[in-house]
Design a protein around this motif. Structure first.
Motif, PDB file in Angstrom:
ATOM      1  N   GLU A 143       2.437  -7.158 -78.168  1.00 30.81           N
ATOM      2  CA  GLU A 143       1.850  -6.375 -79.250  1.00 30.81           C
ATOM      3  C   GLU A 143       1.940  -4.892 -78.904  1.00 30.81           C
ATOM      4  OE1 GLU A 143      -1.840  -8.441 -81.109  1.00 30.81           O
ATOM      5  OE2 GLU A 143      -1.876  -8.957 -78.968  1.00 30.81           O
ATOM      6  N   VAL A 144       2.136  -4.062 -79.928  1.00 36.92           N
ATOM      7  CA  VAL A 144       2.176  -2.611 -79.755  1.00 36.92           C
ATOM      8  C   VAL A 144       1.280  -1.971 -80.808  1.00 36.92           C
ATOM      9  CG1 VAL A 144       4.497  -2.560 -78.728  1.00 36.92           C
ATOM     10  CG2 VAL A 144       4.247  -2.436 -81.210  1.00 36.92           C
ATOM     11  N   ASP A 145       0.848  -0.756 -80.522  1.00 39.34           N
ATOM     12  CA  ASP A 145      -0.063  -0.074 -81.445  1.00 39.34           C
ATOM     13  C   ASP A 145       0.585   0.255 -82.783  1.00 39.34           C
ATOM     14  OD1 ASP A 145      -2.097  -0.157 -79.604  1.00 39.34           O
ATOM     15  OD2 ASP A 145      -1.675   1.827 -78.771  1.00 39.34           O
ATOM     16  N   ALA A 146       1.919   0.366 -82.803  1.00 40.85           N
ATOM     17  CA  ALA A 146       2.600   0.738 -84.045  1.00 40.85           C
ATOM     18  C   ALA A 146       2.487  -0.337 -85.121  1.00 40.85           C
ATOM     19  CB  ALA A 146       4.073   1.041 -83.769  1.00 40.85           C
ATOM     20  N   TYR A 147       2.295  -1.610 -84.714  1.00 44.96           N
ATOM     21  CA  TYR A 147       2.242  -2.714 -85.672  1.00 44.96           C
ATOM     22  C   TYR A 147       1.006  -3.562 -85.370  1.00 44.96           C
ATOM     23  CZ  TYR A 147       7.102  -1.218 -85.835  1.00 44.96           C
ATOM     24  OH  TYR A 147       8.236  -0.465 -85.912  1.00 44.96           O
ATOM     25  N   PRO A 148      -0.172  -3.106 -85.780  1.00 48.04           N
ATOM     26  CA  PRO A 148      -1.414  -3.840 -85.471  1.00 48.04           C
ATOM     27  C   PRO A 148      -1.388  -5.252 -86.041  1.00 48.04           C
ATOM     28  CG  PRO A 148      -1.888  -1.639 -86.342  1.00 48.04           C
ATOM     29  CD  PRO A 148      -0.431  -1.876 -86.552  1.00 48.04           C
ATOM     30  N   GLY A 149      -1.825  -6.195 -85.218  1.00 49.49           N
ATOM     31  CA  GLY A 149      -1.922  -7.577 -85.668  1.00 49.49           C
ATOM     32  C   GLY A 149      -0.621  -8.348 -85.625  1.00 49.49           C
ATOM     33  N   VAL A 182      12.722  -9.727 -75.103  1.00 54.64           N
ATOM     34  CA  VAL A 182      12.070  -9.815 -76.401  1.00 54.64           C
ATOM     35  C   VAL A 182      13.064  -9.459 -77.488  1.00 54.64           C
ATOM     36  CG1 VAL A 182      11.237  -7.434 -76.209  1.00 54.64           C
ATOM     37  CG2 VAL A 182      10.126  -8.983 -77.792  1.00 54.64           C
ATOM     38  N   ASP A 183      12.975 -10.169 -78.601  1.00 53.49           N
ATOM     39  CA  ASP A 183      13.731  -9.820 -79.799  1.00 53.49           C
ATOM     40  C   ASP A 183      12.891  -8.816 -80.576  1.00 53.49           C
ATOM     41  OD1 ASP A 183      15.086  -9.599 -82.159  1.00 53.49           O
ATOM     42  OD2 ASP A 183      15.319 -11.747 -82.495  1.00 53.49           O
ATOM     43  N   SER A 184      13.412  -7.603 -80.729  1.00 50.92           N
ATOM     44  CA  SER A 184      12.585  -6.529 -81.284  1.00 50.92           C
ATOM     45  C   SER A 184      12.385  -6.639 -82.787  1.00 50.92           C
ATOM     46  CB  SER A 184      13.203  -5.170 -80.960  1.00 50.92           C
ATOM     47  OG  SER A 184      14.404  -4.987 -81.668  1.00 50.92           O
ATOM     48  N   GLY A 185      12.989  -7.619 -83.444  1.00 50.15           N
ATOM     49  CA  GLY A 185      12.745  -7.794 -84.870  1.00 50.15           C
ATOM     50  C   GLY A 185      13.219  -6.622 -85.702  1.00 50.15           C
ATOM     51  N   ALA A 186      14.509  -6.578 -86.021  1.00 53.08           N
ATOM     52  CA  ALA A 186      15.101  -5.491 -86.822  1.00 53.08           C
ATOM     53  C   ALA A 186      14.872  -4.128 -86.162  1.00 53.08           C
ATOM     54  CB  ALA A 186      14.558  -5.498 -88.236  1.00 53.08           C
ATOM     55  N   ALA A 187      14.923  -4.122 -84.822  1.00 57.19           N
ATOM     56  CA  ALA A 187      14.825  -2.877 -84.042  1.00 57.19           C
ATOM     57  C   ALA A 187      13.523  -2.126 -84.301  1.00 57.19           C
ATOM     58  CB  ALA A 187      16.042  -1.984 -84.329  1.00 57.19           C
ATOM     59  N   ARG A 188      12.438  -2.851 -84.533  1.00 66.34           N
ATOM     60  CA  ARG A 188      11.154  -2.173 -84.742  1.00 66.34           C
ATOM     61  C   ARG A 188      10.548  -1.685 -83.434  1.00 66.34           C
ATOM     62  NH1 ARG A 188       7.393  -5.865 -88.218  1.00 66.34           N
ATOM     63  NH2 ARG A 188       8.314  -7.477 -86.914  1.00 66.34           N
ATOM     64  N   LEU A 189      10.781  -2.399 -82.362  1.00 63.02           N
ATOM     65  CA  LEU A 189      10.306  -1.931 -81.059  1.00 63.02           C
ATOM     66  C   LEU A 189      11.221  -0.829 -80.548  1.00 63.02           C
ATOM     67  CD1 LEU A 189       9.349  -5.266 -79.262  1.00 63.02           C
ATOM     68  CD2 LEU A 189       7.847  -3.649 -80.423  1.00 63.02           C
ATOM     69  N   LYS A 190      10.644   0.144 -79.889  1.00 63.06           N
ATOM     70  CA  LYS A 190      11.399   1.275 -79.347  1.00 63.06           C
ATOM     71  C   LYS A 190      11.142   1.385 -77.855  1.00 63.06           C
ATOM     72  CE  LYS A 190      12.404   2.274 -83.638  1.00 63.06           C
ATOM     73  NZ  LYS A 190      13.743   1.918 -84.187  1.00 63.06           N
ATOM     74  N   ALA A 191      12.173   1.819 -77.145  1.00 61.61           N
ATOM     75  CA  ALA A 191      12.042   2.005 -75.704  1.00 61.61           C
ATOM     76  C   ALA A 191      10.947   3.023 -75.400  1.00 61.61           C
ATOM     77  CB  ALA A 191      13.371   2.456 -75.109  1.00 61.61           C
ATOM     78  N   GLU A 192      10.237   2.769 -74.301  1.00 60.73           N
ATOM     79  CA  GLU A 192       9.137   3.601 -73.802  1.00 60.73           C
ATOM     80  C   GLU A 192       7.840   3.421 -74.575  1.00 60.73           C
ATOM     81  OE1 GLU A 192       9.425   4.906 -70.950  1.00 60.73           O
ATOM     82  OE2 GLU A 192      11.553   4.437 -70.860  1.00 60.73           O
ATOM     83  N   MET A 193       7.788   2.453 -75.515  1.00 59.06           N
ATOM     84  CA  MET A 193       6.511   2.110 -76.124  1.00 59.06           C
ATOM     85  C   MET A 193       5.618   1.433 -75.091  1.00 59.06           C
ATOM     86  SD  MET A 193       7.158   0.509 -79.918  1.00 59.06           S
ATOM     87  CE  MET A 193       7.247   1.539 -81.386  1.00 59.06           C
ATOM     88  N   PHE A 194       4.314   1.692 -75.160  1.00 51.76           N
ATOM     89  CA  PHE A 194       3.362   0.923 -74.378  1.00 51.76           C
ATOM     90  C   PHE A 194       3.072  -0.376 -75.118  1.00 51.76           C
ATOM     91  CE2 PHE A 194       2.353   5.197 -72.704  1.00 51.76           C
ATOM     92  CZ  PHE A 194       2.561   4.922 -71.361  1.00 51.76           C
ATOM     93  N   ALA A 195       2.929  -1.455 -74.373  1.00 54.76           N
ATOM     94  CA  ALA A 195       2.747  -2.777 -74.985  1.00 54.76           C
ATOM     95  C   ALA A 195       1.622  -3.533 -74.288  1.00 54.76           C
ATOM     96  CB  ALA A 195       4.051  -3.578 -74.903  1.00 54.76           C
ATOM     97  N   ARG A 196       1.064  -4.499 -75.012  1.00 56.13           N
ATOM     98  CA  ARG A 196       0.108  -5.445 -74.446  1.00 56.13           C
ATOM     99  C   ARG A 196       0.784  -6.810 -74.428  1.00 56.13           C
ATOM    100  NH1 ARG A 196      -2.397  -2.249 -77.871  1.00 56.13           N
ATOM    101  NH2 ARG A 196      -2.237  -3.765 -79.578  1.00 56.13           N
ATOM    102  N   VAL A 197       0.896  -7.383 -73.255  1.00 64.64           N
ATOM    103  CA  VAL A 197       1.641  -8.622 -73.061  1.00 64.64           C
ATOM    104  C   VAL A 197       0.660  -9.735 -72.706  1.00 64.64           C
ATOM    105  CG1 VAL A 197       3.487  -9.751 -71.786  1.00 64.64           C
ATOM    106  CG2 VAL A 197       3.629  -7.300 -72.276  1.00 64.64           C
ATOM    107  N   THR A 198       0.686 -10.808 -73.491  1.00 63.71           N
ATOM    108  CA  THR A 198      -0.183 -11.954 -73.255  1.00 63.71           C
ATOM    109  C   THR A 198       0.650 -13.118 -72.746  1.00 63.71           C
ATOM    110  OG1 THR A 198      -1.655 -11.250 -75.045  1.00 63.71           O
ATOM    111  CG2 THR A 198      -1.860 -13.521 -74.284  1.00 63.71           C
ATOM    112  N   LEU A 199       0.272 -13.643 -71.592  1.00 65.88           N
ATOM    113  CA  LEU A 199       0.941 -14.816 -71.040  1.00 65.88           C
ATOM    114  C   LEU A 199       0.481 -16.042 -71.813  1.00 65.88           C
ATOM    115  CD1 LEU A 199       0.417 -14.039 -67.249  1.00 65.88           C
ATOM    116  CD2 LEU A 199       2.385 -13.445 -68.660  1.00 65.88           C
TER     117      LEU A 199
END
Length: 381
Positions: A254-260, A287-304
């Protein structure tokens, strides 16, 4: 006399009680807004338009993979297996730039054109080496003819053979040097040296301008080309969670740019050693960024996550109410009918709790206003 006083006192008490009961009666508005007397003590029933319903929001419960631990901090980075950092193999001056930041390029497409004396020297060296090799070949043919006619000494034949071998080696060296400078194919020094992309992708970095002098030892690449749909997420895993992960385990990102929103990924690399300072170990997730929505250097929350077949109902923490040692949610059974239900939690993090078997798919739970309902239920009981 005493009996008369006693009768007067009783009359005063009766009048006061009647006055209190009259003024303590609930108004008609209060009776209409309160929950109807429930047959089940865990159920609240509100009439349509009750003011309490305006403060309540119910949403369908979602079923997701059961997390193994709370979210971990991560960082989105380029997938180095799908990234090319392109520098110039020769010295030169930039004449034309043919790719801009954000452009999609094909493998072999020209990114810029250089005016390079080194390219002219390489082409000239190859032509001279090939010409010299041709002369030495003809000299060897003549020497072989004279030797067969016994008109030439054997040492002269051997010298001609050695000269031809040296000329061939020099020709091969010059050809390989030119190929190293232009691996994509033949180039013409008069037209300039084309710097080409070795892979297909998107130009995500450009650190070159027209007229700039470039050389092979520049500290930064001139272009970075990558596939933005294929990214890595780097995670620092605490030492105590190492036993819960393995290669191929799924993760949710999850990233802050796309809540939920959650992006699916999996662990494809576990570092062989811990950082001695932080006592953490690096995980790499694809990870598949889904139509390039994720960008390099984004901070992320990763759940195992557990295996894909271990599912749980995800409950927002705001939907939970505590009563002693147990947790409860309010389930909307019908419009205005809300039942308090005990839930067993399998895991809980900062934002959500997870229950394996306390709910059913499609049920709607109160996600806002649960504390109000719990206090209202206590009043009616």
């Amino acid at each position: 006399m005493k009996i008369s006083r006693l009768l007067i006192a009783l009359a005063v008490v009766a009048a006061g009680a009647a006055y209190f009961m009259w003024h303590a009666r609930p108004s008609a508005a209060t009776v209409a807004a309160a929950p109807r007397a429930p047959s089940d003590p865990d159920v609240l029933r509100y009439p349509a338009g009750a003011p309490q319903l305006a403060s309540i929001r119910a949403e369908p419960v979602q079923r997701v993979a059961l997390p193994l631990a709370g979210p971990l901090n991560g960082r989105v980075v380029y997938n180095e297996d799908a990234t090319a950092r392109i520098s110039s193999p020769i010295n030169g001056r930039v004449v034309t730039i043919k790719a801009q930041l954000g452009d999609s390029v094909r493998a072999g497409q020209t990114l810029l054109v250089l005016d390079s004396p080194d390219l002219g020297s390489a082409e000239s060296d190859l032509e001279k080496a090939q010409a010299d090799a041709n002369v030495k070949r003809l000299a060897l043919v003549r020497a072989q003819t004279l030797y067969r006619g016994e008109a030439l000494a054997r040492k002269d034949l051997e010298a001609a053979q050695a000269d031809y071998a040296a000329a061939r080696a020099e020709s091969r060296r010059a050809r390989l040097r030119l190929h190293n400078l232009a691996p994509a194919g033949a180039v013409n020094a008069d037209e300039g040296y084309p710097l080409r992309s070795p892979i297909a992708g998107v130009v995500v970095e450009r650190q070159v301008n027209p007229g700039m002098e470039v050389r092979p030892d520049l500290p930064n690449p001139l272009f970075v080309v990558t596939d933005p749909a294929r990214l890595w997420v780097s995670v620092d895993l605490p030492e105590n969670l190492l036993g819960k992960v393995a290669l191929g385990h799924p993760v949710a990102i999850e990233v802050d740019a796309y809540p939920g929103q959650r992006f699916a990924g999996h662990i494809d690399k576990i570092a062989p050693a811990l950082d001695p300072v932080t006592r953490r170990i690096m995980l790499r997730c694809s990870v598949d960024s889904g139509a390039a929505r994720l960008k390099a250097e984004m901070f992320a929350r990763v759940t195992l996550l557990a295996d894909a077949d271990q599912l749980a109902f995800r409950i927002p923490n705001a939907a939970l109410v505590s009563d002693g040692l147990y947790s409860y949610v309010f389930v909307e059974q019908a419009p205005g009918v809300l039942r308090k239900r005990r839930v067993t939690l399998a895991a809980q993090d900062r934002d959500y709790a997870y229950s394996v078997d306390s709910l059913r798919p499609g049920e709607r739970i109160v996600t806002s206003g649960a504390l109000l309902l719990n206090s209202e239920l206590g009043v009616t009981q």
